[in-house]
Write a protein that holds these residues in place. Structure first.
Motif, short mmCIF file in Angstrom:
data_model
loop_
_atom_site.label_atom_id
_atom_site.label_comp_id
_atom_site.label_asym_id
_atom_site.label_seq_id
_atom_site.Cartn_x
_atom_site.Cartn_y
_atom_site.Cartn_z
N ASN A 116 7.07 50.85 -33.93
CA ASN A 116 6.87 51.54 -32.65
C ASN A 116 7.21 50.64 -31.48
N LEU A 117 6.86 49.38 -31.57
CA LEU A 117 7.16 48.44 -30.51
C LEU A 117 8.66 48.25 -30.35
N ILE A 118 9.37 48.14 -31.46
CA ILE A 118 10.82 48.01 -31.42
C ILE A 118 11.45 49.27 -30.83
N GLY A 119 10.98 50.44 -31.26
CA GLY A 119 11.50 51.69 -30.71
C GLY A 119 11.23 51.79 -29.22
N PHE A 120 10.04 51.39 -28.78
CA PHE A 120 9.73 51.39 -27.35
C PHE A 120 10.66 50.48 -26.58
N LEU A 121 10.88 49.28 -27.11
CA LEU A 121 11.75 48.33 -26.43
C LEU A 121 13.18 48.86 -26.33
N ILE A 122 13.71 49.39 -27.44
CA ILE A 122 15.10 49.83 -27.47
C ILE A 122 15.32 51.11 -26.68
N PHE A 123 14.43 52.09 -26.82
CA PHE A 123 14.69 53.41 -26.25
C PHE A 123 13.97 53.69 -24.93
N THR A 124 13.04 52.82 -24.51
CA THR A 124 12.34 53.06 -23.25
C THR A 124 12.46 51.88 -22.30
N PHE A 125 12.00 50.71 -22.72
CA PHE A 125 11.93 49.57 -21.82
C PHE A 125 13.31 49.08 -21.39
N LEU A 126 14.20 48.84 -22.33
CA LEU A 126 15.54 48.35 -21.98
C LEU A 126 16.34 49.34 -21.13
N PRO A 127 16.33 50.65 -21.43
CA PRO A 127 17.03 51.59 -20.53
C PRO A 127 16.45 51.62 -19.12
N VAL A 128 15.14 51.48 -18.99
CA VAL A 128 14.54 51.45 -17.65
C VAL A 128 15.01 50.21 -16.89
N ILE A 129 15.03 49.07 -17.55
CA ILE A 129 15.50 47.84 -16.91
C ILE A 129 16.97 47.96 -16.56
N ALA A 130 17.79 48.52 -17.46
CA ALA A 130 19.22 48.71 -17.18
C ALA A 130 19.43 49.64 -15.99
N ALA A 131 18.67 50.73 -15.92
CA ALA A 131 18.79 51.65 -14.79
C ALA A 131 18.39 50.98 -13.49
N LEU A 132 17.34 50.18 -13.55
CA LEU A 132 16.92 49.45 -12.35
C LEU A 132 18.01 48.50 -11.88
N LEU A 133 18.60 47.75 -12.80
CA LEU A 133 19.68 46.83 -12.42
C LEU A 133 20.91 47.59 -11.92
N LEU A 134 21.25 48.70 -12.56
CA LEU A 134 22.41 49.48 -12.12
C LEU A 134 22.20 50.12 -10.76
N SER A 135 20.95 50.33 -10.35
CA SER A 135 20.70 50.93 -9.05
C SER A 135 21.07 49.97 -7.92
N PHE A 136 21.25 48.70 -8.21
CA PHE A 136 21.66 47.72 -7.21
C PHE A 136 23.17 47.45 -7.25
N THR A 137 23.91 48.27 -7.98
CA THR A 137 25.36 48.06 -8.12
C THR A 137 26.12 49.31 -7.70
N GLU A 138 27.42 49.12 -7.54
CA GLU A 138 28.33 50.24 -7.33
C GLU A 138 29.30 50.23 -8.50
N TRP A 139 29.30 51.34 -9.25
CA TRP A 139 30.09 51.37 -10.47
C TRP A 139 30.43 52.81 -10.78
N ASP A 140 31.71 53.08 -11.02
CA ASP A 140 32.15 54.44 -11.33
C ASP A 140 32.78 54.53 -12.73
N LEU A 141 32.53 53.56 -13.57
CA LEU A 141 33.03 53.47 -14.95
C LEU A 141 34.52 53.16 -15.04
N LEU A 142 35.25 53.23 -13.95
CA LEU A 142 36.68 52.92 -13.96
C LEU A 142 36.94 51.52 -13.41
N ARG A 143 36.22 51.17 -12.36
CA ARG A 143 36.39 49.84 -11.75
C ARG A 143 35.26 48.94 -12.23
#
Length: 138
Positions: free
Chosen positions: A28-55
């Motif tokens: 459960n801890l591994i599932g939480f880390l992979i499917f909840t915690f890491l995506p939240v951290i990634a979304a937080l970091l991406l909110s400080f960037t400009e990225w359109d998947l092409l550039r």
């Protein structure tokens, strides 16, 4: 010196049982880390960037949030969301409580309404059971 697991030791639980307990919560801890915690951290970091998947990713810091706070549509949407939550959530809670209180009384028709409220739960379970029976029918 006392081991760390013995400081908060519960009487009757051995070190082996502690390890077993941690092993049981590990998936459960591994599932939480992979499917909840890491995506939240990634979304937080991406909110400080400009990225359109092409550039390539470009760090813009708080510029995205400044642009968001300056947008009139954002203010309108937030106002509507807050109003919706402040009106609908308490209203639905009050209505649900009143219906529950009414169905808890001994009145004429209570059995019918209890059945009517519970029927969707039962019928969906029966439908799922029938579909699985049909799938596994030889």
């Amino acid at each position: 010196m006392v081991a760390g697991w013995q400081k908060r030791r519960i009487p009757g639980i051995t070190k082996k049982e502690w390890k077993a307990g941690y092993l049981f919560i590990l998936p459960n801890l591994i599932g939480f880390l992979i499917f909840t915690f890491l995506p939240v951290i990634a979304a937080l970091l991406l909110s400080f960037t400009e990225w359109d998947l092409l550039r390539p990713v470009r760090w813009v810091g708080l510029a995205n949030f400044a642009r968001l706070l300056a947008d009139e549509t954002f203010h309108k949407v937030m106002r509507n969301t807050v109003l919706f939550v402040l009106v609908t959530v308490p209203t639905r809670m009050i209505i649900a409580l009143l219906v529950a209180l009414l169905l808890n009384r001994k009145m004429k028709g209570t059995v019918f309404f209890r059945t009517a409220f519970f029927m969707p739960v039962v019928s969906s379970t029966v439908a799922i059971a029938l579909v699985w029976q049909w799938i596994f029918n030889a």
